[in-house]
Design a protein around this motif. Structure first.
Motif, PDB file in Angstrom:
ATOM      1  N   VAL A   1       0.853  -1.181   0.000  1.00 14.44           N
ATOM      2  CA  VAL A   1       0.000   0.000   0.000  1.00 14.44           C
ATOM      3  C   VAL A   1       0.890   1.232   0.000  1.00 14.44           C
ATOM      4  CG1 VAL A   1      -1.917  -1.145   1.186  1.00 14.44           C
ATOM      5  CG2 VAL A   1      -0.207   0.059   2.528  1.00 14.44           C
ATOM      6  N   ASN A   2       0.287   2.375  -0.284  1.00 20.16           N
ATOM      7  CA  ASN A   2       1.098   3.586  -0.303  1.00 20.16           C
ATOM      8  C   ASN A   2       1.180   4.227   1.087  1.00 20.16           C
ATOM      9  OD1 ASN A   2      -1.022   5.525   0.105  1.00 20.16           O
ATOM     10  ND2 ASN A   2      -1.538   5.394  -2.048  1.00 20.16           N
TER      11      ASN A   2
ATOM     12  N   ARG B   1       5.135  -0.278   2.406  1.00 22.16           N
ATOM     13  CA  ARG B   1       4.567   0.987   1.941  1.00 22.16           C
ATOM     14  C   ARG B   1       5.440   1.577   0.844  1.00 22.16           C
ATOM     15  NH1 ARG B   1       0.137   2.930   4.614  1.00 22.16           N
ATOM     16  NH2 ARG B   1      -0.402   1.697   6.426  1.00 22.16           N
ATOM     17  N   THR B   2       4.785   2.233  -0.093  1.00 20.08           N
ATOM     18  CA  THR B   2       5.453   2.832  -1.244  1.00 20.08           C
ATOM     19  C   THR B   2       5.051   4.295  -1.364  1.00 20.08           C
ATOM     20  OG1 THR B   2       3.694   2.487  -2.857  1.00 20.08           O
ATOM     21  CG2 THR B   2       5.191   0.622  -2.460  1.00 20.08           C
ATOM     22  N   PRO B   3       5.739   5.051  -2.218  1.00 17.07           N
ATOM     23  CA  PRO B   3       5.221   6.374  -2.563  1.00 17.07           C
ATOM     24  C   PRO B   3       3.819   6.241  -3.169  1.00 17.07           C
ATOM     25  CG  PRO B   3       7.499   6.200  -3.234  1.00 17.07           C
ATOM     26  CD  PRO B   3       7.063   4.817  -2.794  1.00 17.07           C
ATOM     27  N   VAL B   4       3.057   7.314  -3.095  1.00 17.83           N
ATOM     28  CA  VAL B   4       1.701   7.328  -3.645  1.00 17.83           C
ATOM     29  C   VAL B   4       1.760   7.076  -5.149  1.00 17.83           C
ATOM     30  CG1 VAL B   4      -0.296   8.826  -4.072  1.00 17.83           C
ATOM     31  CG2 VAL B   4       0.824   8.832  -1.825  1.00 17.83           C
ATOM     32  N   GLY B   5       0.792   6.334  -5.634  1.00 17.70           N
ATOM     33  CA  GLY B   5       0.683   6.055  -7.066  1.00 17.70           C
ATOM     34  C   GLY B   5       0.570   4.568  -7.326  1.00 17.70           C
ATOM     35  N   GLU B   6      -0.406   4.215  -8.126  1.00 10.20           N
ATOM     36  CA  GLU B   6      -0.653   2.808  -8.453  1.00 10.20           C
ATOM     37  C   GLU B   6       0.595   2.129  -9.006  1.00 10.20           C
ATOM     38  OE1 GLU B   6      -3.446   0.279 -11.574  1.00 10.20           O
ATOM     39  OE2 GLU B   6      -3.789   2.420 -11.297  1.00 10.20           O
TER      40      GLU B   6
ATOM     41  N   VAL C   1       8.470  -8.047  -4.694  1.00 14.15           N
ATOM     42  CA  VAL C   1       8.458  -8.897  -3.495  1.00 14.15           C
ATOM     43  C   VAL C   1       7.500 -10.073  -3.601  1.00 14.15           C
ATOM     44  CG1 VAL C   1       9.167  -6.980  -2.020  1.00 14.15           C
ATOM     45  CG2 VAL C   1       6.731  -7.528  -2.238  1.00 14.15           C
ATOM     46  N   GLY C   2       6.737 -10.150  -4.688  1.00 12.46           N
ATOM     47  CA  GLY C   2       5.785 -11.249  -4.836  1.00 12.46           C
ATOM     48  C   GLY C   2       4.587 -11.116  -3.904  1.00 12.46           C
ATOM     49  N   ALA C   3       4.123  -9.888  -3.688  1.00  7.65           N
ATOM     50  CA  ALA C   3       2.988  -9.651  -2.790  1.00  7.65           C
ATOM     51  C   ALA C   3       1.723 -10.313  -3.339  1.00  7.65           C
ATOM     52  CB  ALA C   3       2.749  -8.146  -2.643  1.00  7.65           C
ATOM     53  N   ILE C   4       0.854 -10.719  -2.425  1.00  5.39           N
ATOM     54  CA  ILE C   4      -0.375 -11.406  -2.840  1.00  5.39           C
ATOM     55  C   ILE C   4      -1.562 -10.469  -3.009  1.00  5.39           C
ATOM     56  CG2 ILE C   4       0.314 -13.635  -1.891  1.00  5.39           C
ATOM     57  CD1 ILE C   4      -1.523 -13.025   0.518  1.00  5.39           C
ATOM     58  N   VAL C   5      -1.497  -9.282  -2.389  1.00  7.33           N
ATOM     59  CA  VAL C   5      -2.564  -8.296  -2.547  1.00  7.33           C
ATOM     60  C   VAL C   5      -1.981  -6.923  -2.220  1.00  7.33           C
ATOM     61  CG1 VAL C   5      -3.456  -8.469  -0.171  1.00  7.33           C
ATOM     62  CG2 VAL C   5      -5.006  -7.766  -2.024  1.00  7.33           C
ATOM     63  N   GLY C   6      -2.551  -5.916  -2.823  1.00  3.08           N
ATOM     64  CA  GLY C   6      -2.103  -4.556  -2.560  1.00  3.08           C
ATOM     65  C   GLY C   6      -3.181  -3.582  -2.957  1.00  3.08           C
ATOM     66  N   GLY C   7      -2.839  -2.326  -2.867  1.00  2.00           N
ATOM     67  CA  GLY C   7      -3.792  -1.305  -3.265  1.00  2.00           C
ATOM     68  C   GLY C   7      -3.448   0.026  -2.676  1.00  2.00           C
ATOM     69  N   GLU C   8      -4.390   0.952  -2.791  1.00  3.03           N
ATOM     70  CA  GLU C   8      -4.209   2.300  -2.284  1.00  3.03           C
ATOM     71  C   GLU C   8      -5.430   2.686  -1.461  1.00  3.03           C
ATOM     72  OE1 GLU C   8      -1.396   4.873  -4.618  1.00  3.03           O
ATOM     73  OE2 GLU C   8      -2.993   4.516  -6.058  1.00  3.03           O
ATOM     74  N   GLY C   9      -5.242   3.722  -0.664  1.00  2.00           N
ATOM     75  CA  GLY C   9      -6.295   4.176   0.224  1.00  2.00           C
ATOM     76  C   GLY C   9      -7.560   4.617  -0.478  1.00  2.00           C
TER      77      GLY C   9
END
Length: 171
Positions: free
Chosen positions: A1-2, A22-27, A37-45
């Motif tokens: 997530v951002n 956490r990452t900088p803002v932006g899809e 990293v092979g994440a299984i789910v993500g998204g933004e606020g």
């Protein structure tokens, strides 16, 4: 997530011993990190969910599907499900910069407040306090600093956003 996504994500992930990155803002920033990293789910606020088994783009229909499955597993209403989650309030504000350098501004504010919380400078300045956070970032579309604040109450989030808005205005 951002960096501007609710800390409720961290609270829920901790219950299940999951890791939150956490990452900088932006899809694109979220999707790139997920691939790394092979994440299984993500998204933004904003509510955009990214589910890599389908694709690496935000997808409202995927989010709806996940919520519907959660409701079936939960066995209650959407309101009851929401009430079972950690509750935080986010307030957003912005300040026009004029000729002010956002980077110099962030350095000054970090000098004044950085010792009061964990600091992240990957996307502007985020200060994570024990029960709240504030994220100041320069806009990519207009000459402003965006201020995003989160706290356990709407009043505290508003006060935090107002406090840092004044910091920017006085700098």
């Amino acid at each position: 997530v951002n960096l501007s996504t609710t800390r409720a994500v961290d609270d829920v992930a901790a219950r299940y011993k999951a890791t939150v990155l956490r990452t900088p803002v932006g899809e694109i920033n979220v999707a790139q990190r997920m691939r790394e990293v092979g994440a299984i789910v993500g998204g933004e606020g904003s509510g955009g969910v990214i589910l890599p088994v389908l694709h690496y783009g935000r997808d409202a229909v995927v989010g709806i599907g996940i919520i519907l499955q959660q409701l079936v597993d939960f066995g209650g209403t959407l309101s009851d499900f929401k009430a079972s989650l950690p509750q935080y309030f986010i307030v957003k504000s912005k300040v026009e910069l004029g000729d002010e350098s956002p980077d110099a501004l962030f350095v000054r504010i970090r000098g004044r407040h950085g010792g009061n919380g964990n600091v992240d400078t990957h996307d502007g300045l985020k200060i994570d306090f024990s029960d709240s956070w504030v994220h100041l970032r320069k806009s990519n579309t207009e000459p402003v600093v965006r201020i995003i604040a989160e706290a356990p109450t709407a009043e505290r989030a508003r006060a935090l956003a107002d406090e840092f808005k004044q910091e920017v205005l006085q700098s």
